[in-house]
Design a protein around this motif. Structure first.
Motif, PDB file in Angstrom:
ATOM      1  N   TYR A 198     141.167  85.990  54.964  1.00  0.00           N
ATOM      2  CA  TYR A 198     142.557  86.404  54.171  1.00  0.00           C
ATOM      3  C   TYR A 198     142.462  87.539  53.214  1.00  0.00           C
ATOM      4  O   TYR A 198     141.679  87.129  52.306  1.00  0.00           O
ATOM      5  CB  TYR A 198     143.371  84.994  53.769  1.00  0.00           C
ATOM      6  N   ASP A 199     143.130  88.589  53.425  1.00  0.00           N
ATOM      7  CA  ASP A 199     143.039  89.707  52.431  1.00  0.00           C
ATOM      8  C   ASP A 199     144.000  89.572  51.474  1.00  0.00           C
ATOM      9  O   ASP A 199     144.958  90.312  51.185  1.00  0.00           O
ATOM     10  CB  ASP A 199     143.005  90.825  53.240  1.00  0.00           C
ATOM     11  N   TYR A 200     144.221  88.457  50.634  1.00  0.00           N
ATOM     12  CA  TYR A 200     145.149  88.335  49.631  1.00  0.00           C
ATOM     13  C   TYR A 200     144.366  87.357  48.383  1.00  0.00           C
ATOM     14  O   TYR A 200     143.365  86.785  48.731  1.00  0.00           O
ATOM     15  CB  TYR A 200     146.407  87.690  49.997  1.00  0.00           C
ATOM     16  N   ILE A 201     144.858  87.596  47.330  1.00  0.00           N
ATOM     17  CA  ILE A 201     144.221  87.103  46.201  1.00  0.00           C
ATOM     18  C   ILE A 201     144.095  85.553  46.401  1.00  0.00           C
ATOM     19  O   ILE A 201     145.131  84.651  46.295  1.00  0.00           O
ATOM     20  CB  ILE A 201     144.886  87.296  44.887  1.00  0.00           C
ATOM     21  N   ARG A 202     142.990  85.078  46.297  1.00  0.00           N
ATOM     22  CA  ARG A 202     142.663  83.505  46.507  1.00  0.00           C
ATOM     23  C   ARG A 202     141.215  83.100  45.948  1.00  0.00           C
ATOM     24  O   ARG A 202     140.539  83.795  46.112  1.00  0.00           O
ATOM     25  CB  ARG A 202     142.801  83.079  48.074  1.00  0.00           C
ATOM     26  N   ARG A 203     141.250  82.101  45.362  1.00  0.00           N
ATOM     27  CA  ARG A 203     139.846  81.625  44.796  1.00  0.00           C
ATOM     28  C   ARG A 203     138.987  80.970  46.126  1.00  0.00           C
ATOM     29  O   ARG A 203     139.400  80.397  46.946  1.00  0.00           O
ATOM     30  CB  ARG A 203     140.148  80.338  43.861  1.00  0.00           C
ATOM     31  N   GLY A 204     137.840  81.696  46.135  1.00  0.00           N
ATOM     32  CA  GLY A 204     136.835  81.251  47.270  1.00  0.00           C
ATOM     33  C   GLY A 204     136.187  80.136  46.878  1.00  0.00           C
ATOM     34  O   GLY A 204     135.850  79.597  45.708  1.00  0.00           O
ATOM     35  N   GLY A 205     135.176  79.718  47.707  1.00  0.00           N
ATOM     36  CA  GLY A 205     134.182  78.510  47.528  1.00  0.00           C
ATOM     37  C   GLY A 205     133.005  78.915  46.906  1.00  0.00           C
ATOM     38  O   GLY A 205     132.038  78.112  46.963  1.00  0.00           O
ATOM     39  N   TRP A 206     132.563  80.155  46.910  1.00  0.00           N
ATOM     40  CA  TRP A 206     131.503  80.522  46.187  1.00  0.00           C
ATOM     41  C   TRP A 206     131.441  81.006  44.709  1.00  0.00           C
ATOM     42  O   TRP A 206     132.454  81.865  44.292  1.00  0.00           O
ATOM     43  CB  TRP A 206     130.885  81.700  46.878  1.00  0.00           C
ATOM     44  N   TRP A 207     130.410  80.409  43.951  1.00  0.00           N
ATOM     45  CA  TRP A 207     130.555  80.695  42.593  1.00  0.00           C
ATOM     46  C   TRP A 207     129.091  81.200  42.356  1.00  0.00           C
ATOM     47  O   TRP A 207     127.993  80.770  42.469  1.00  0.00           O
ATOM     48  CB  TRP A 207     130.730  79.343  41.660  1.00  0.00           C
ATOM     49  N   GLY A 208     129.058  82.131  41.345  1.00  0.00           N
ATOM     50  CA  GLY A 208     127.950  82.611  40.678  1.00  0.00           C
ATOM     51  C   GLY A 208     127.319  81.711  39.452  1.00  0.00           C
ATOM     52  O   GLY A 208     128.219  80.599  38.991  1.00  0.00           O
ATOM     53  N   GLN A 209     126.216  82.267  38.998  1.00  0.00           N
ATOM     54  CA  GLN A 209     125.854  81.332  37.738  1.00  0.00           C
ATOM     55  C   GLN A 209     126.775  81.828  36.520  1.00  0.00           C
ATOM     56  O   GLN A 209     127.048  82.953  36.630  1.00  0.00           O
ATOM     57  CB  GLN A 209     124.332  81.541  37.468  1.00  0.00           C
TER      58      GLN A 209
END
Length: 119
Positions: free
Chosen positions: A100-111
């Motif tokens: 999906y190419d709209y603003i959404r929070r993904g499931g991957w996080w950095g430190q």
């Protein structure tokens, strides 16, 4: 997906910092963004950008922060200018590898990377 963030640090009020975050492990990252966490609070969106360049900003950072990305490098940047003590927080990079190419929070996080702004 792995996210490697860098660029935090300490600065005086009115100063600038630039955060960067490189994603690896996916051939297509859509939304990338920055969130921050204040002590005792949940993470909140600071700014996000889609692969196509659509952006979204939290109201308090509009006009001071700029998010950008290099799709070829799967890297997102957050240029933070006119920093205020209330910007002090731990900043987290986030990535979404859904189609999906709209603003959404993904499931991957950095430190997290700590940004400290002194008055």
């Amino acid at each position: 997906v792995q996210l490697q963030a860098c660029g935090g640090g300490a600065v005086q009020a009115g100063g600038s910092l630039r955060l960067s975050c490189a994603a690896s492990g996916s051939s297509r990252i859509n939304t990338m963004g920055w969130y921050r966490r204040f002590p005792g609070k949940q993470r909140e969106l600071v700014a996000a950008i889609t692969r196509g360049g659509t952006t979204d900003y939290e109201d308090s950072v509009k006009g001071r922060f700029t998010i950008s990305r290099d799709n070829a490098k799967n890297t997102v940047y957050l240029q933070m200018n006119l920093l205020k003590p209330e910007d002090t927080a731990v900043y987290y990079c986030n990535a979404d590898d859904s189609p999906y190419d709209y603003i959404r929070r993904g499931g991957w996080w950095g430190q997290g990377t700590l940004v400290t702004v002194s008055s």
